[in-house]
Scaffold this motif. Structure first.
Motif, PDB file in Angstrom:
ATOM      1  N   GLN A   1      50.630  18.421   3.283  1.00 46.72           N
ATOM      2  CA  GLN A   1      49.571  18.414   4.342  1.00 46.72           C
ATOM      3  C   GLN A   1      47.997  19.184   3.689  1.00 46.72           C
ATOM      4  O   GLN A   1      48.628  20.501   2.912  1.00 46.72           O
ATOM      5  CB  GLN A   1      49.690  19.038   5.166  1.00 46.72           C
ATOM      6  CG  GLN A   1      48.608  19.578   6.190  1.00 46.72           C
ATOM      7  CD  GLN A   1      49.488  19.387   7.944  1.00 46.72           C
ATOM      8  OE1 GLN A   1      50.344  19.909   8.230  1.00 46.72           O
ATOM      9  NE2 GLN A   1      48.784  19.804   9.256  1.00 46.72           N
ATOM     10  N   LEU A   2      47.018  18.873   3.612  1.00 41.93           N
ATOM     11  CA  LEU A   2      45.898  19.393   3.185  1.00 41.93           C
ATOM     12  C   LEU A   2      45.220  20.376   4.165  1.00 41.93           C
ATOM     13  O   LEU A   2      44.693  20.449   5.495  1.00 41.93           O
ATOM     14  CB  LEU A   2      44.208  18.084   2.511  1.00 41.93           C
ATOM     15  CG  LEU A   2      45.026  17.336   1.418  1.00 41.93           C
ATOM     16  CD1 LEU A   2      43.937  16.471   1.556  1.00 41.93           C
ATOM     17  CD2 LEU A   2      45.609  18.059   0.665  1.00 41.93           C
ATOM     18  N   GLN A   3      45.174  21.497   4.198  1.00 37.42           N
ATOM     19  CA  GLN A   3      44.674  22.369   4.814  1.00 37.42           C
ATOM     20  C   GLN A   3      43.824  23.701   4.212  1.00 37.42           C
ATOM     21  O   GLN A   3      44.376  24.767   3.043  1.00 37.42           O
ATOM     22  CB  GLN A   3      45.690  23.037   5.870  1.00 37.42           C
ATOM     23  CG  GLN A   3      47.146  23.669   5.052  1.00 37.42           C
ATOM     24  CD  GLN A   3      47.701  24.416   6.625  1.00 37.42           C
ATOM     25  OE1 GLN A   3      47.567  24.067   7.712  1.00 37.42           O
ATOM     26  NE2 GLN A   3      49.078  24.879   5.897  1.00 37.42           N
ATOM     27  N   LEU A   4      43.017  24.761   4.967  1.00 36.66           N
ATOM     28  CA  LEU A   4      42.608  26.287   4.795  1.00 36.66           C
ATOM     29  C   LEU A   4      43.304  26.791   5.910  1.00 36.66           C
ATOM     30  O   LEU A   4      42.972  26.398   6.489  1.00 36.66           O
ATOM     31  CB  LEU A   4      40.989  25.981   4.395  1.00 36.66           C
ATOM     32  CG  LEU A   4      40.349  25.141   2.811  1.00 36.66           C
ATOM     33  CD1 LEU A   4      39.086  24.798   3.225  1.00 36.66           C
ATOM     34  CD2 LEU A   4      40.665  25.902   1.981  1.00 36.66           C
ATOM     35  N   VAL A   5      43.046  27.711   5.311  1.00 32.02           N
ATOM     36  CA  VAL A   5      43.806  29.725   5.654  1.00 32.02           C
ATOM     37  C   VAL A   5      42.724  30.076   5.989  1.00 32.02           C
ATOM     38  O   VAL A   5      43.238  30.961   5.216  1.00 32.02           O
ATOM     39  CB  VAL A   5      45.079  29.322   6.153  1.00 32.02           C
ATOM     40  CG1 VAL A   5      45.849  30.127   6.486  1.00 32.02           C
ATOM     41  CG2 VAL A   5      45.982  28.259   6.223  1.00 32.02           C
ATOM     42  N   GLU A   6      42.054  30.630   6.794  1.00 29.96           N
ATOM     43  CA  GLU A   6      41.873  32.556   7.253  1.00 29.96           C
ATOM     44  C   GLU A   6      42.399  33.245   7.392  1.00 29.96           C
ATOM     45  O   GLU A   6      43.399  33.055   8.372  1.00 29.96           O
ATOM     46  CB  GLU A   6      40.494  31.917   8.032  1.00 29.96           C
ATOM     47  CG  GLU A   6      39.371  30.760   7.307  1.00 29.96           C
ATOM     48  CD  GLU A   6      39.507  29.688   8.380  1.00 29.96           C
ATOM     49  OE1 GLU A   6      38.623  28.993   8.117  1.00 29.96           O
ATOM     50  OE2 GLU A   6      40.648  29.358   8.499  1.00 29.96           O
ATOM     51  N   SER A   7      41.743  34.369   7.214  1.00 26.31           N
ATOM     52  CA  SER A   7      43.299  35.219   6.966  1.00 26.31           C
ATOM     53  C   SER A   7      41.698  36.925   6.930  1.00 26.31           C
ATOM     54  O   SER A   7      41.265  37.108   6.167  1.00 26.31           O
ATOM     55  CB  SER A   7      44.319  36.004   6.920  1.00 26.31           C
ATOM     56  OG  SER A   7      44.182  35.951   5.090  1.00 26.31           O
TER      57      SER A   7
ATOM     58  N   ALA B   1      33.478  23.524  -4.083  1.00 21.67           N
ATOM     59  CA  ALA B   1      32.757  24.012  -3.284  1.00 21.67           C
ATOM     60  C   ALA B   1      32.926  24.720  -2.396  1.00 21.67           C
ATOM     61  O   ALA B   1      33.844  23.995  -1.513  1.00 21.67           O
ATOM     62  CB  ALA B   1      31.327  24.243  -3.748  1.00 21.67           C
ATOM     63  N   ILE B   2      32.738  26.206  -1.814  1.00 25.62           N
ATOM     64  CA  ILE B   2      33.766  26.746  -1.041  1.00 25.62           C
ATOM     65  C   ILE B   2      32.718  27.380  -0.528  1.00 25.62           C
ATOM     66  O   ILE B   2      32.153  28.538  -0.561  1.00 25.62           O
ATOM     67  CB  ILE B   2      34.641  27.940  -0.852  1.00 25.62           C
ATOM     68  CG1 ILE B   2      35.804  27.283  -1.988  1.00 25.62           C
ATOM     69  CG2 ILE B   2      35.201  28.112   0.494  1.00 25.62           C
ATOM     70  CD1 ILE B   2      36.080  26.078  -1.497  1.00 25.62           C
ATOM     71  N   GLY B   3      32.734  27.286   0.642  1.00 27.04           N
ATOM     72  CA  GLY B   3      31.320  27.818   1.751  1.00 27.04           C
ATOM     73  C   GLY B   3      31.889  28.867   2.857  1.00 27.04           C
ATOM     74  O   GLY B   3      33.030  28.260   3.899  1.00 27.04           O
ATOM     75  N   TRP B   4      31.760  30.022   3.296  1.00 34.36           N
ATOM     76  CA  TRP B   4      31.918  30.569   4.530  1.00 34.36           C
ATOM     77  C   TRP B   4      31.225  30.613   5.846  1.00 34.36           C
ATOM     78  O   TRP B   4      29.614  30.820   5.664  1.00 34.36           O
ATOM     79  CB  TRP B   4      31.908  32.323   3.797  1.00 34.36           C
ATOM     80  CG  TRP B   4      33.332  32.314   3.607  1.00 34.36           C
ATOM     81  CD1 TRP B   4      34.119  32.793   2.038  1.00 34.36           C
ATOM     82  CD2 TRP B   4      34.822  33.231   4.007  1.00 34.36           C
ATOM     83  NE1 TRP B   4      35.224  33.304   1.486  1.00 34.36           N
ATOM     84  CE2 TRP B   4      35.549  32.665   3.216  1.00 34.36           C
ATOM     85  CE3 TRP B   4      35.810  32.664   5.115  1.00 34.36           C
ATOM     86  CZ2 TRP B   4      37.275  33.105   3.427  1.00 34.36           C
ATOM     87  CZ3 TRP B   4      36.525  32.937   5.536  1.00 34.36           C
ATOM     88  CH2 TRP B   4      37.303  33.234   4.752  1.00 34.36           C
TER      89      TRP B   4
ATOM     90  N   ALA C   1      35.743  23.764   2.730  1.00 37.03           N
ATOM     91  CA  ALA C   1      35.757  23.157   0.822  1.00 37.03           C
ATOM     92  C   ALA C   1      35.065  21.871   1.137  1.00 37.03           C
ATOM     93  O   ALA C   1      34.808  21.333   1.647  1.00 37.03           O
ATOM     94  CB  ALA C   1      36.887  23.370   0.864  1.00 37.03           C
ATOM     95  N   VAL C   2      33.717  21.395   0.023  1.00 32.19           N
ATOM     96  CA  VAL C   2      33.400  20.653   0.039  1.00 32.19           C
ATOM     97  C   VAL C   2      34.045  20.189  -1.939  1.00 32.19           C
ATOM     98  O   VAL C   2      33.544  20.619  -2.680  1.00 32.19           O
ATOM     99  CB  VAL C   2      32.073  20.512  -0.073  1.00 32.19           C
ATOM    100  CG1 VAL C   2      31.294  21.439  -0.590  1.00 32.19           C
ATOM    101  CG2 VAL C   2      31.226  18.960  -0.059  1.00 32.19           C
TER     102      VAL C   2
ATOM    103  N   ASP D   1      34.290  18.681   3.592  1.00 33.97           N
ATOM    104  CA  ASP D   1      35.684  18.098   3.563  1.00 33.97           C
ATOM    105  C   ASP D   1      36.398  19.008   4.355  1.00 33.97           C
ATOM    106  O   ASP D   1      37.450  18.402   4.995  1.00 33.97           O
ATOM    107  CB  ASP D   1      35.744  17.183   2.536  1.00 33.97           C
ATOM    108  CG  ASP D   1      34.502  16.864   1.155  1.00 33.97           C
ATOM    109  OD1 ASP D   1      34.598  16.856   0.047  1.00 33.97           O
ATOM    110  OD2 ASP D   1      34.231  15.947   1.694  1.00 33.97           O
ATOM    111  N   TYR D   2      36.930  19.532   3.967  1.00 34.27           N
ATOM    112  CA  TYR D   2      38.020  20.226   4.716  1.00 34.27           C
ATOM    113  C   TYR D   2      37.754  21.419   5.409  1.00 34.27           C
ATOM    114  O   TYR D   2      36.813  22.467   4.820  1.00 34.27           O
ATOM    115  CB  TYR D   2      38.820  20.863   3.790  1.00 34.27           C
ATOM    116  CG  TYR D   2      40.026  20.077   3.323  1.00 34.27           C
ATOM    117  CD1 TYR D   2      39.057  19.359   1.933  1.00 34.27           C
ATOM    118  CD2 TYR D   2      40.316  18.636   3.378  1.00 34.27           C
ATOM    119  CE1 TYR D   2      40.046  18.421   0.937  1.00 34.27           C
ATOM    120  CE2 TYR D   2      41.225  17.642   3.720  1.00 34.27           C
ATOM    121  CZ  TYR D   2      40.417  17.418   1.906  1.00 34.27           C
ATOM    122  OH  TYR D   2      40.988  16.312   1.662  1.00 34.27           O
TER     123      TYR D   2
END
Length: 130
Positions: free
Chosen positions: A1-7, A33-36, A98-99, A118-119
């Protein structure tokens, strides 16, 4: 499973610091590339900072320049946002997204627009208050 998890979110007093983390699972961040981004109650989501897939380029919204620093550790599949000198107006839910670098045609671009990512992670709440 594709996911991003912030903490790393939480309650902090004005002038304090927090470090947010964005960890990827199911895919490698090296190709993205990653964005906040952040969204305060009643406001639109805005881009805060971004970093290119190879880390050579970073960008910040004017309101956080000199206070926030974005970095990435591709070996740990994690991107960080170091936030210093926090202000009450920084209070928001912070999201990472993420893109794929191919959308820019190179590994040295990133952007602060929420569109076209993308995510997305589910967010972490940052509250700056005394």
């Amino acid at each position: 499973q594709l996911q991003l998890v912030e903490s790393g979110g939480g309650l902090v007093q004005p002038g304090g610091s927090l470090r947010l983390s964005c960890a990827a699972s199911g895919f490698t961040l090296d190709d993205y590339a990653i964005g906040w981004f952040r969204q305060a109650p009643g406001k639109e989501r805005e881009g805060v900072s971004c970093i290119s897939s190879r880390g050579g380029r970073t960008s910040y919204v004017d309101s956080v320049k000199g206070r926030f620093t974005i970095s990435r550790d591709n070996a740990k599949n994690t991107v960080y946002l170091q936030m210093n000198s926090l202000k009450p107006e920084d209070t928001a839910v912070y999201y990472c997204a993420a893109v794929w670098y191919g959308r820019y045609g190179n590994r040295w671009s990133c952007g602060l627009s929420p569109g076209g990512m993308d995510y997305w992670g589910k967010g972490t709440l940052v509250t700056v208050s005394s």
